[in-house]
Design an enzyme around this catalytic site. Structure first.
Site, PDB file in Angstrom:
ATOM      1  N   ASN A  12       0.941  -1.346  -0.039  1.00  0.00           N
ATOM      2  CA  ASN A  12       0.008   0.031   0.040  1.00  0.00           C
ATOM      3  C   ASN A  12       1.069   1.187   0.124  1.00  0.00           C
ATOM      4  O   ASN A  12       1.586   1.643   0.844  1.00  0.00           O
ATOM      5  CB  ASN A  12      -0.929  -0.214   1.187  1.00  0.00           C
ATOM      6  CG  ASN A  12      -1.747   1.272   1.415  1.00  0.00           C
ATOM      7  OD1 ASN A  12      -1.785   2.079   0.776  1.00  0.00           O
ATOM      8  ND2 ASN A  12      -2.374   1.413   2.703  1.00  0.00           N
ATOM      9  N   LYS A  14       0.031   4.191  -0.188  1.00  0.00           N
ATOM     10  CA  LYS A  14      -0.743   5.338   0.380  1.00  0.00           C
ATOM     11  C   LYS A  14      -0.292   6.708  -0.616  1.00  0.00           C
ATOM     12  O   LYS A  14      -0.294   6.361  -1.837  1.00  0.00           O
ATOM     13  CB  LYS A  14      -0.039   5.736   1.823  1.00  0.00           C
ATOM     14  CG  LYS A  14      -0.151   4.432   2.721  1.00  0.00           C
ATOM     15  CD  LYS A  14       0.035   4.659   4.003  1.00  0.00           C
ATOM     16  CE  LYS A  14      -0.035   3.243   4.652  1.00  0.00           C
ATOM     17  NZ  LYS A  14       0.007   3.392   6.240  1.00  0.00           N
ATOM     18  N   HIS A 101      -9.400   1.212   4.810  1.00  0.00           N
ATOM     19  CA  HIS A 101      -8.218   1.289   5.624  1.00  0.00           C
ATOM     20  C   HIS A 101      -8.476   2.242   6.689  1.00  0.00           C
ATOM     21  O   HIS A 101      -9.374   2.998   6.529  1.00  0.00           O
ATOM     22  CB  HIS A 101      -7.059   2.044   4.793  1.00  0.00           C
ATOM     23  CG  HIS A 101      -5.710   1.944   5.121  1.00  0.00           C
ATOM     24  ND1 HIS A 101      -5.284   2.686   6.183  1.00  0.00           N
ATOM     25  CD2 HIS A 101      -4.915   1.182   5.125  1.00  0.00           C
ATOM     26  CE1 HIS A 101      -4.241   2.606   6.520  1.00  0.00           C
ATOM     27  NE2 HIS A 101      -3.757   1.377   5.726  1.00  0.00           N
ATOM     28  N   GLU A 103      -6.967   4.376   7.824  1.00  0.00           N
ATOM     29  CA  GLU A 103      -6.717   5.888   7.751  1.00  0.00           C
ATOM     30  C   GLU A 103      -7.942   6.569   6.983  1.00  0.00           C
ATOM     31  O   GLU A 103      -8.306   7.828   7.244  1.00  0.00           O
ATOM     32  CB  GLU A 103      -5.577   6.253   6.871  1.00  0.00           C
ATOM     33  CG  GLU A 103      -4.338   6.119   7.443  1.00  0.00           C
ATOM     34  CD  GLU A 103      -2.989   5.444   6.785  1.00  0.00           C
ATOM     35  OE1 GLU A 103      -2.884   5.457   5.557  1.00  0.00           O
ATOM     36  OE2 GLU A 103      -1.904   4.850   7.275  1.00  0.00           O
ATOM     37  N   GLU A 171      -5.590  -5.265  10.467  1.00  0.00           N
ATOM     38  CA  GLU A 171      -4.531  -4.070  10.758  1.00  0.00           C
ATOM     39  C   GLU A 171      -4.609  -3.156  11.952  1.00  0.00           C
ATOM     40  O   GLU A 171      -5.625  -2.396  12.088  1.00  0.00           O
ATOM     41  CB  GLU A 171      -4.327  -3.117   9.736  1.00  0.00           C
ATOM     42  CG  GLU A 171      -4.163  -3.561   8.408  1.00  0.00           C
ATOM     43  CD  GLU A 171      -3.285  -2.430   7.445  1.00  0.00           C
ATOM     44  OE1 GLU A 171      -2.434  -2.642   6.779  1.00  0.00           O
ATOM     45  OE2 GLU A 171      -4.108  -1.532   7.023  1.00  0.00           O
ATOM     46  N   GLY A 177       2.320   2.325  10.594  1.00  0.00           N
ATOM     47  CA  GLY A 177       3.216   3.254  10.711  1.00  0.00           C
ATOM     48  C   GLY A 177       3.940   3.717  11.774  1.00  0.00           C
ATOM     49  O   GLY A 177       4.691   4.682  12.077  1.00  0.00           O
ATOM     50  N   SER A 214       3.456  -2.209  10.028  1.00  0.00           N
ATOM     51  CA  SER A 214       4.891  -2.174  10.521  1.00  0.00           C
ATOM     52  C   SER A 214       5.407  -3.593  10.154  1.00  0.00           C
ATOM     53  O   SER A 214       6.372  -4.054  10.898  1.00  0.00           O
ATOM     54  CB  SER A 214       4.880  -1.846  12.014  1.00  0.00           C
ATOM     55  OG  SER A 214       4.723  -0.499  12.241  1.00  0.00           O
TER      56      SER A 214
HETATM   57  P1  PGA Z   1       2.911   0.383   7.642  1.00  0.00           P
HETATM   58  O1  PGA Z   1       1.304   0.308   6.969  1.00  0.00           O
HETATM   59  O2  PGA Z   1       3.432  -0.933   7.284  1.00  0.00           O
HETATM   60  O3  PGA Z   1       3.475   1.499   7.397  1.00  0.00           O
HETATM   61  O4  PGA Z   1       2.433   0.157   9.257  1.00  0.00           O
HETATM   62  C1  PGA Z   1       0.263  -0.706   6.498  1.00  0.00           C
HETATM   63  C2  PGA Z   1      -0.703  -0.177   6.166  1.00  0.00           C
HETATM   64  O5  PGA Z   1      -1.166   0.971   6.526  1.00  0.00           O
HETATM   65  O6  PGA Z   1      -1.222  -0.716   5.202  1.00  0.00           O
END
Ligand code: PGA
Length: 251
Positions: A12, A14, A101, A103, A171, A177, A214
């Site tokens: 992803n 983003k 997601h 976010e 997740e 992140g 992560s």
């Molecule tokens: P990350 O994000 O690997 O940077 O923690 C995962 C995601 O949001 O899909």
């Protein structure tokens, strides 16, 4: 049977990547494959921003890499300024779409109901939704994680969904992140819960479940060692071809 028997390695990106960077990253990834028909133990999916989808789809054409979008409208066409429909995503050759997601849930107010409507439309156009669910730190700490997961799964999955046409990404919001990864026991507990709810709602436990939050080359091996993990959804580390590839190599 679930979506696939292979491990799924989904990236992803983003809201990252300009044309040059996407070109470089995609080429670097493509150069890792020995040949287009190389037999792989994994399915690789990359999800660039909408502006780069068309370009990336052309670049990976004929390679084992598949492409997904990061969001779509719940509508198929019409007067919805600024929206991108699943029909359009399908039309340019992407096959997947990440939906719900955290976010999008937290910054853009996407509820389970909205996610379910988007997933319904995506399915109607033959896209495979990767539906994200996960608890916040507060929910984890107050002991409601399993209930939150059950609620998100039950209400984000649309009519017409089956274990063959959708993928779930677990997740934990606090692990995205942040560099904090869920413990292996956390992952086992939640994936087990998802399978239970899947059995209730979709009649089978064999749904494909990705872990995300992560994931990096150094922790991928442990995560893949869990029987209940069908793949990973990778954010930050998917922006580096070596890291993304090295994660796939651990699968
Ligand atoms: P990350 O994000 O690997 O940077 O923690 C995962 C995601 O949001 O899909």
């Amino acid at each position: 049977m679930s979506f696939t028997n292979k491990k799924i390695i989904a990236g992803n990106w983003k809201m990252n990547g300009l044309k040059n960077e996407a070109w470089q990253l995609t080429n670097d990834l493509l150069s890792k494959f020995e040949s287009p028909d190389q037999k792989l133990q994994f399915e690789m999916i990359i999800c660039p921003p909408a502006t780069l989808l068309s370009e990336v789809v052309s670049m990976v054409d004929g390679s084992p890499i598949k492409v997904g979008a990061q969001n779509c409208s719940d509508k198929l066409n019409g007067a919805y300024t600024g929206e991108i429909s699943p029909t359009m995503i399908k039309d340019i050759g992407a096959q997947f779409v990440i939906l719900g997601h955290s976010e999008r849930r937290s910054y853009y107010g996407e509820t389970n109901e909205i996610v379910s409507q988007k997933a319904f439309s995506a399915l109607s156009q033959g896209l495979t939704p990767i539906i994200c669910i996960g608890e916040t730190l507060e929910q984890k700490e107050n002991g409601s994680a399993l209930a939150v997961i059950e609620d998100q799964f039950t209400n984000s999955i649309p009519e017409g969904a089956s274990i063959e046409n959708i993928i779930i990404a677990y997740e934990p919001v606090w692990a995205i992140g942040t560099g904090k990864v869920a413990t292996l026991q956390d992952i086992i507990d939640i994936h087990t819960k998802i399978r239970e709810v899947s059995e209730k709602k979709l009649g089978s436990r064999n749904i494909s479940i990705l872990y995300g939050g992560s994931v990096k080359p150094s922790n991928a091996k442990d995560i893949f060692s869990l029987q209940d993990v069908d793949g990973v959804l990778v954010g930050g580390a998917s922006l580096n071809a070596d890291d993304f590839w090295n994660i796939a190599m651990e699968s």
